[in-house]
Design an enzyme around this catalytic site. Sequence first.
Site, PDB file in Angstrom:
ATOM      1  N   ASP A  70       0.817  -1.215   0.000  1.00  9.11           N
ATOM      2  CA  ASP A  70       0.000   0.000   0.000  1.00  9.11           C
ATOM      3  C   ASP A  70       0.852   1.266   0.000  1.00  9.11           C
ATOM      4  OD1 ASP A  70       0.964  -0.398   2.587  1.00  9.11           O
ATOM      5  OD2 ASP A  70      -0.975  -0.950   3.389  1.00  9.11           O
ATOM      6  N   ASN A 137      -7.087  -2.445  14.323  1.00  7.60           N
ATOM      7  CA  ASN A 137      -8.486  -2.767  14.002  1.00  7.60           C
ATOM      8  C   ASN A 137      -8.601  -4.032  13.137  1.00  7.60           C
ATOM      9  OD1 ASN A 137      -7.609  -1.963  11.487  1.00  7.60           O
ATOM     10  ND2 ASN A 137      -8.895  -0.134  11.355  1.00  7.60           N
ATOM     11  N   HIS A 139      -6.907  -4.556  10.266  1.00  7.53           N
ATOM     12  CA  HIS A 139      -6.682  -4.388   8.825  1.00  7.53           C
ATOM     13  C   HIS A 139      -5.401  -5.086   8.379  1.00  7.53           C
ATOM     14  CE1 HIS A 139      -4.451  -0.230   9.306  1.00  7.53           C
ATOM     15  NE2 HIS A 139      -3.597  -1.210   9.333  1.00  7.53           N
ATOM     16  N   GLU A 144      -9.568  -2.081   5.359  1.00  6.45           N
ATOM     17  CA  GLU A 144     -10.121  -1.709   6.657  1.00  6.45           C
ATOM     18  C   GLU A 144     -11.366  -2.539   6.972  1.00  6.45           C
ATOM     19  OE1 GLU A 144      -8.307   0.048   8.408  1.00  6.45           O
ATOM     20  OE2 GLU A 144      -7.741   1.990   7.606  1.00  6.45           O
TER      21      GLU A 144
HETATM   22  C1  F6R Z   1       1.589  -1.259   6.094  1.00  5.73           C
HETATM   23  C2  F6R Z   1       0.334  -1.972   6.225  1.00  5.73           C
HETATM   24  C3  F6R Z   1      -0.442  -1.968   7.488  1.00  5.73           C
HETATM   25  C4  F6R Z   1       0.410  -2.237   8.733  1.00  5.73           C
HETATM   26  C5  F6R Z   1      -0.457  -2.138   9.986  1.00  5.73           C
HETATM   27  C6  F6R Z   1       0.354  -2.312  11.250  1.00  5.73           C
HETATM   28  O1  F6R Z   1       2.116  -1.409   4.798  1.00  5.73           O
HETATM   29  O2  F6R Z   1      -0.092  -2.532   5.270  1.00  5.73           O
HETATM   30  O3  F6R Z   1      -1.466  -2.928   7.394  1.00  5.73           O
HETATM   31  O4  F6R Z   1       0.982  -3.491   8.643  1.00  5.73           O
HETATM   32  O5  F6R Z   1      -1.094  -0.883  10.027  1.00  5.73           O
HETATM   33  O6  F6R Z   1       1.209  -1.227  11.401  1.00  5.73           O
HETATM   34  P1  F6R Z   1       2.292  -1.177  12.549  1.00  5.73           P
HETATM   35  O7  F6R Z   1       3.274  -2.242  12.231  1.00  5.73           O
HETATM   36  O8  F6R Z   1       2.889   0.196  12.450  1.00  5.73           O
HETATM   37  O9  F6R Z   1       1.570  -1.428  13.836  1.00  5.73           O
END
Ligand code: F6R
Length: 242
Positions: A70, A137, A139, A144
């Site tokens: 992403d 959450n 995701h 989401e």
């Molecule tokens: C990032 C992504 C997100 C993160 C998730 C956890 O490329 O796709 O799904 O893996 O938001 O983020 P952290 O590791 O910062 O808690």
Amino acid sequence: MLRNIKLHVEADYAAMSKKGAEIFAEAVRAKPSAAYGFATGSTPEGMYAELAKLRAAGTDFSQMTTFNLDEYYPIKADDPQSYYFYMKQRVFDPLGLTKTNLPNGEAPDPEAECEAYENKLANAGEFVMQILGIGNNGHIGFNEPADRFVCRANYVPLAPSTIEANARLFDNPSQVPRHALTVGIHSIMMAKRILLLVSGAGKADILAASLQGDITPSVPASILQLHPCVTVVADKAAAAKL
Ligand code: F6R
């Protein structure tokens, strides 16, 4: 735990990072020129630093083709908050990667960019491993919580809980981008193997809900229960509710 999910519980973040790097590097040594999927975020940073050490010790990562999950939208690649910038600093340059792909946060038409990214993924050849983190959450990528799973790459508004979680990385919460480009659930599920890294007590409930709860788009990571080969590397704190 379902049989398709292999769980490694490590003492702490450092040990999780090391274990994740070992598993990833082993996959690359076996298939050096295949396609691999990368995630950004805080969780894999330690693993990426470990991969750089493995490169220094002789593992060659340079033949791989990589796809990130992403990117914020809109954002310039050279913005220090962009995922491109994160990847260049922590992964692409340290590992000597050149065949890299991310959704383009500067594309004039976000929907067309998603379509183009989807096509690139479809033509990527053997997709050996997707690295994932998990949002507070549930995701994965920026898929989401919703009332249905979205299969294809898509242009999404970020959930308020994601904006809040990511605000820690910005000077001011109002600077957190409100939209992103993300691969869909289909691309994630097409990887032969998923490597999910999870760290910290704050992720314990969502990890348990994802791996042991109902399979539901309100917890996007729960779809991983249907993937044939998932390796979860969690530190003790994150694994506490499993
Ligand atoms: C990032 C992504 C997100 C993160 C998730 C956890 O490329 O796709 O799904 O893996 O938001 O983020 P952290 O590791 O910062 O808690």
